[in-house]
Enzyme design. Structure first.
Site, PDB file in Angstrom:
ATOM      1  N   LYS A 150      -0.669   1.332  -5.895  1.00 47.17           N
ATOM      2  CA  LYS A 150      -0.343   1.418  -4.470  1.00 47.17           C
ATOM      3  C   LYS A 150       0.641   2.541  -4.156  1.00 47.17           C
ATOM      4  CE  LYS A 150      -2.825  -1.800  -2.521  1.00 47.17           C
ATOM      5  NZ  LYS A 150      -3.860  -1.429  -1.528  1.00 47.17           N
TER       6      LYS A 150
ATOM      7  N   SER B 227       4.799   3.116  -2.384  1.00 47.87           N
ATOM      8  CA  SER B 227       4.710   2.833  -0.952  1.00 47.87           C
ATOM      9  C   SER B 227       5.800   1.872  -0.503  1.00 47.87           C
ATOM     10  CB  SER B 227       3.327   2.262  -0.607  1.00 47.87           C
ATOM     11  OG  SER B 227       3.016   1.159  -1.428  1.00 47.87           O
TER      12      SER B 227
END
Length: 708
Positions: free
Chosen positions: A92, A278
């Site tokens: 991610k 993120s």
């Protein structure tokens, strides 16, 4: 870089308040040469008292992705193929800064993937079988993902679980594909020039690694074709006479000179990007480091250390040598938006079975906004035998983003959102055509779409209000960025007042999609439990045409901005919901722009503007298939369809206007208006562009970056 980078750097510096003390960016390196450059960068940053950078040694970019994900490193620059991998679970990661290429006057955040061959060899792109190939590296954009995606029809490959490498090894007689397991696929490492353990290595330890390495493989006569990017031959061969010994292989099976890459390329590829976590990713600190590093050691700076340069005999250490600088990427942009649907489709196509690829091409993925639309979409999917399947997002802009990423294919949009989608590269496919007295169901699909009237509605008893006395009143809107509920009335008000402070002009409002803390959300109510207040979907009871009218009917607001048929559809028993069942058409009036008022039935002579109808939008590559599927679905579930009302009706909703407007007669063809500008019309596009000075759309800003 006097014209370009001072402005670029000042943008990045705004709002950065993180103290550099006791904070360090851990940069990931993948070779001794990169580690050496990183150590030099670390020393130079200390000298200029900039943010601290430390160096983390790994043996490959993929190890760097893992290290960043587990918080053992913070940043690395990746090729697009690895940006895709880095964005997947469990990593991610997201791109936070893009390398900029081109020139000072024409900076670009993309490059072109090309296939290069020596002049005089005479084969074309569809004649590569049995030849020798040079690649930048396994899984990389220009060197692997794009060309193998293009060549898939020629490969003897049914897809996973059989490895793609096995099919490619059969297709070419010999190759150099750095990063491949040479023991398992010796044919793919046969042409590589590294010695010992460095043969076929995933770093510059392999002489044929990367762009310059793959081109050197071609130059040396090891390979017949090299898969690189447009600038590679220019960087390797400064003299035109030398470059003229090479040609580009085009997808239409012709050849062109190497400087014709804009007309002859395999794909347009987003530039390399710096990625970070993120969540808790040190994004601001990383950007602060990069701002200072560009300021002191960027292109054209007199310092002995060059951020975008490598020592003699080395190439592309930490960053591309050809980079002019770095641009910060909006937080709205994840890896999917950054790469775009075409590139992602190419990658997925190389990882899926032939059956999976065919299923994905045959289905239409519809994007539903909110839970109510999701339920209707799921029923549509069941009744269509999975010809249509569903994706869901909480806002219309998020749905548009899913279409851009290829995670959805289509949805029907109000004109204001068609403008945003069009600016992002989507196109209209079919228009919602409303019933009218002169309608004929037989020719609805081919009849030109009329448009609808945007109106301002008030309660008849509130007889002091006119268009000219709206200051200080309470207002009800369908949603921010929608046509009748926002763009048209707010455009007119901003023109009349020469101000963008709508929250000061109006005392309170419900404008779903506004800042929930602002006066523009003060009148919103959320759902029956009081949750989701001011969200731009049906979870907000005052959202959309019916919701904005309900806001007025329940005496919450003084004026509602809707469309001409909204009052007709919700009065005199047309809407049997508790709040609407006793409403009378005669209890409401329209505000005319000349300061008068008229009955709701006289909208033709008392409206704010003619608005373009809602329309289905999609990516240009999906238009033909989508039109075919929707017209077939309409024949089953449309207003006069053979399975409506027996099984399912596209243009009916338990709550109002889900997926499509309930008063839609059919989805009609566009009469040649195939771009958003043509469909919306020049007056509407100009009006929206002017209104944009009053508001920002995170998605529009993201698309402006991506389309640069």
């Amino acid at each position: 870089m006097k014209l370009f980078f001072p402005a670029l750097l000042s943008l990045g510096a705004l709002g950065l308040c993180l103290a550099a003390s006791k904070k360090s960016v851990r940069w990931c390196t993948t070779s001794p040469a990169e580690s050496s450059k990183c150590a030099q960068w670390q020393r130079r940053m200390k000298k200029v008292r900039g943010p601290s950078v430390t160096c983390v040694k790994k043996t490959s970019r993929f190890e760097c992705i893992q290290a960043i994900s587990t918080e053992k490193a913070d940043a690395v620059t990746l090729d697009g193929g690895l940006v895709y991998d880095a964005g997947l679970d469990p990593y991610k990661l997201r791109p936070i800064a893009a390398e900029v290429y081109g020139t000072e006057n024409n900076p670009q955040t993309h490059y072109y993937a090309v296939a290069i061959a020596k002049k005089g060899t005479n084969f074309q792109l569809n004649q590569l079988q049995g030849l020798k190939s040079c690649h930048t590296g396994l899984g990389r954009s220009a060197g692997w993902n794009i060309p193998m995606g293009l060549l898939r029809p020629f490969l003897d490959w049914t897809g996973p679980p059989e490895p793609l490498q096995k099919a490619v090894a059969k297709f070419f007689s010999a190759s150099c594909v750095p990063c491949v397991d040479g023991k398992e696929y010796p044919n793919l490492c046969q042409l590589c020039a590294g010695t010992g353990e460095n043969k076929c290595a995933c770093s510059s330890q392999e002489p044929y690694f990367g762009y310059s390495g793959a081109f050197k493989c071609l130059q040396d006569g090891a390979g017949d074709v090299a898969f690189v990017k447009d600038s590679t031959v220019f960087e390797s061969l400064p003299a035109k006479a030398d470059r003229d010994q090479y040609e580009l292989l085009c997808p239409n099976n012709t050849r062109k000179p190497v400087d014709a890459f804009q007309e002859c390329h395999l794909a347009r590829v987003p530039s390399h990007a710096v990625v970070a976590r993120s969540v808790n990713g040190k994004e601001d600190l990383i950007w602060k480091l990069l701002v200072k590093a560009q300021e002191k050691f960027g292109r054209g700076k007199p310092s002995g250390f060059q951020l975008f340069g490598s020592p003699a005999g080395q190439k592309d250490l930490l960053f591309k040598d050809s980079a002019l600088g770095l641009l910060r990427i909006s937080s709205k942009i994840d890896s999917g938006l950054y790469l775009g649907s075409n590139y992602i489709t190419a990658i997925r196509g190389l990882r899926e079975t032939a059956a999976e690829v065919e299923l994905r091409r045959a289905q239409v993925v519809w994007c539903a906004v909110g839970s109510d639309e999701q339920l209707k979409c799921q029923e549509w999917s069941r009744q269509s035998n999975q010809s249509v399947v569903c994706a869901t997002a909480s806002t219309t802009e998020d749905c548009i983003a899913l279409v851009l990423k290829g995670e959805a294919d289509a949805l029907s949009l109000d004109g204001g959102y068609i403008y945003i989608a069009g600016k992002c590269g989507l196109v209209p496919v079919l228009a919602e055509s409303q019933q009218s007295p002169e309608s004929s169901g037989l020719d609805c699909v081919h009849r030109p779409v009329k448009g609808y009237l945007a109106v301002a509605v008030v309660r008849k008893a509130n007889d002091k209000i006119t268009w000219n006395s709206l200051r200080g009143k309470k207002s009800c809107h369908t949603a921010v960025d929608r046509t009748a509920g926002w763009n048209i009335p707010m455009g007119l008000l901003s023109k009349n007042t020469d101000s963008c402070r709508f929250d000061e002009f109006l005392s309170q409002s419900c404008a779903p999609g506004s800042d929930p803390r602002s006066k523009l959300c003060a009148l919103c109510a959320g759902n029956e439990e009081g949750q989701n207040k001011c969200v731009p979907n049906s979870s907000e009871r005052y959202y959309g045409y019916t919701g904005a009218f309900r806001c007025l009917a329940e005496n919450v607001g003084d004026v509602a901005f809707v469309k001409d048929v909204t009052v007709l559809d919700n009065t005199d028993g047309k809407n049997t919901e508790q709040w609407a069942k006793d409403l009378k058409l005669g209890d409401f009036e329209l505000l005319c722009l000349n300061g008068t008022r008229k009955p709701v039935t006289e909208a033709e002579s008392c409206h704010l503007a003619v608005a373009p109808n809602h329309a289905v939008v999609s990516r240009i590559d999906k238009v033909a298939h989508l039109e075919q599927v929707l017209l077939r679905q309409q024949a089953h579930f449309g207003r006069n369809g053979r399975d409506c009302p027996g099984k399912f009706c596209l243009f009916q909703s338990k709550t109002k206007n889900l997926l499509f407007n309930d008063n839609t007669e059919c989805l009609a063809k566009l009469q040649g208006k195939t771009t958003y500008e043509e469909y919306l019309g020049p007056q509407y596009v100009t009006a929206i562009a002017k209104l944009r000075r009053c508001s920002t759309s995170p998605l529009l800003e993201a698309c402006a970056f991506l389309m640069r």
